[in-house]
Design a protein around this motif. Structure first.
Motif, PDB file in Angstrom:
ATOM      1  N   ASP A   1      39.581  25.925  41.647  1.00 17.06           N
ATOM      2  CA  ASP A   1      38.912  27.220  41.647  1.00 17.06           C
ATOM      3  C   ASP A   1      37.408  27.082  41.819  1.00 17.06           C
ATOM      4  OD1 ASP A   1      41.282  28.550  41.214  1.00 17.06           O
ATOM      5  OD2 ASP A   1      40.878  29.011  39.116  1.00 17.06           O
TER       6      ASP A   1
ATOM      7  N   CYS B   1      39.357  33.300  44.503  1.00 10.54           N
ATOM      8  CA  CYS B   1      39.260  32.307  43.424  1.00 10.54           C
ATOM      9  C   CYS B   1      39.150  30.871  43.914  1.00 10.54           C
ATOM     10  CB  CYS B   1      40.473  32.407  42.499  1.00 10.54           C
ATOM     11  SG  CYS B   1      40.542  33.910  41.513  1.00 10.54           S
TER      12      CYS B   1
ATOM     13  N   ALA C   1      41.775  37.165  46.077  1.00 15.84           N
ATOM     14  CA  ALA C   1      40.661  37.606  45.221  1.00 15.84           C
ATOM     15  C   ALA C   1      39.460  36.669  45.309  1.00 15.84           C
ATOM     16  CB  ALA C   1      41.132  37.722  43.772  1.00 15.84           C
TER      17      ALA C   1
ATOM     18  N   THR D   1      38.037  36.925  37.006  1.00 14.43           N
ATOM     19  CA  THR D   1      38.822  37.330  38.182  1.00 14.43           C
ATOM     20  C   THR D   1      40.268  36.905  38.017  1.00 14.43           C
ATOM     21  OG1 THR D   1      36.869  37.151  39.586  1.00 14.43           O
ATOM     22  CG2 THR D   1      39.005  37.145  40.698  1.00 14.43           C
ATOM     23  N   ARG D   2      40.484  35.675  37.548  1.00 13.25           N
ATOM     24  CA  ARG D   2      41.849  35.197  37.304  1.00 13.25           C
ATOM     25  C   ARG D   2      42.577  36.122  36.324  1.00 13.25           C
ATOM     26  NH1 ARG D   2      44.726  30.449  37.451  1.00 13.25           N
ATOM     27  NH2 ARG D   2      44.109  29.096  39.145  1.00 13.25           N
ATOM     28  N   ARG D   3      41.908  36.480  35.235  1.00  8.80           N
ATOM     29  CA  ARG D   3      42.538  37.366  34.242  1.00  8.80           C
ATOM     30  C   ARG D   3      42.891  38.714  34.862  1.00  8.80           C
ATOM     31  NH1 ARG D   3      38.786  34.823  30.936  1.00  8.80           N
ATOM     32  NH2 ARG D   3      37.279  36.516  31.168  1.00  8.80           N
ATOM     33  N   ALA D   4      41.997  39.247  35.674  1.00  8.46           N
ATOM     34  CA  ALA D   4      42.216  40.556  36.285  1.00  8.46           C
ATOM     35  C   ALA D   4      43.383  40.553  37.273  1.00  8.46           C
ATOM     36  CB  ALA D   4      40.941  41.012  36.987  1.00  8.46           C
ATOM     37  N   VAL D   5      43.618  39.423  37.921  1.00  7.89           N
ATOM     38  CA  VAL D   5      44.622  39.336  38.987  1.00  7.89           C
ATOM     39  C   VAL D   5      45.911  38.663  38.500  1.00  7.89           C
ATOM     40  CG1 VAL D   5      44.975  38.448  41.346  1.00  7.89           C
ATOM     41  CG2 VAL D   5      42.746  39.264  40.675  1.00  7.89           C
TER      42      VAL D   5
ATOM     43  N   PHE E   1      45.477  35.217  43.805  1.00 12.02           N
ATOM     44  CA  PHE E   1      44.267  34.487  43.426  1.00 12.02           C
ATOM     45  C   PHE E   1      43.451  34.119  44.669  1.00 12.02           C
ATOM     46  CE2 PHE E   1      46.165  32.620  39.242  1.00 12.02           C
ATOM     47  CZ  PHE E   1      45.840  33.777  38.553  1.00 12.02           C
TER      48      PHE E   1
ATOM     49  N   MET F   1      35.372  31.779  37.746  1.00 20.27           N
ATOM     50  CA  MET F   1      36.432  32.686  38.193  1.00 20.27           C
ATOM     51  C   MET F   1      37.372  33.146  37.074  1.00 20.27           C
ATOM     52  SD  MET F   1      35.546  33.169  41.249  1.00 20.27           S
ATOM     53  CE  MET F   1      36.852  34.248  41.728  1.00 20.27           C
TER      54      MET F   1
END
Length: 91
Positions: A9, A77, A75, A16-20, A72, A13
């Protein structure tokens, strides 16, 4: 044919990882038949910093397409993706 996919990654990130993550897990489920094994690479504190997958696919192009479709990846990542033919020697 089996392929080992190692993904690193980009720094920073985690949010972003949590959101996706939910979309990523649904994507994994959709492609379960191709995934021999998949999971995160962790840092010393237990945070995800990438992932490792072993994928069964007819060719490299199929692995490329699968990896590019990961939420990911979409997005932004991923810093680096390495895809190589793989052989299981010991299980």
């Amino acid at each position: 044919m089996l392929f080992a996919v190692t993904i690193e990654d980009k720094p920073g990130m985690a949010a972003t990882r949590r959101a996706v993550r939910a979309a990523h897990l649904a994507w994994l489920e959709q492609h379960r038949e191709m995934l021999v094994i998949a999971g995160p690479i962790m840092d010393a504190e237990g945070n995800s910093i990438g992932s490792v997958r072993v994928i069964e696919a007819p060719d490299r192009a199929a692995v490329d397409a699968l990896t590019e479709g990961d939420p990911f990846a979409r997005a932004g990542c991923f810093a680096r993706v390495s895809i190589n033919p793989y052989r299981i020697v010991f299980k």
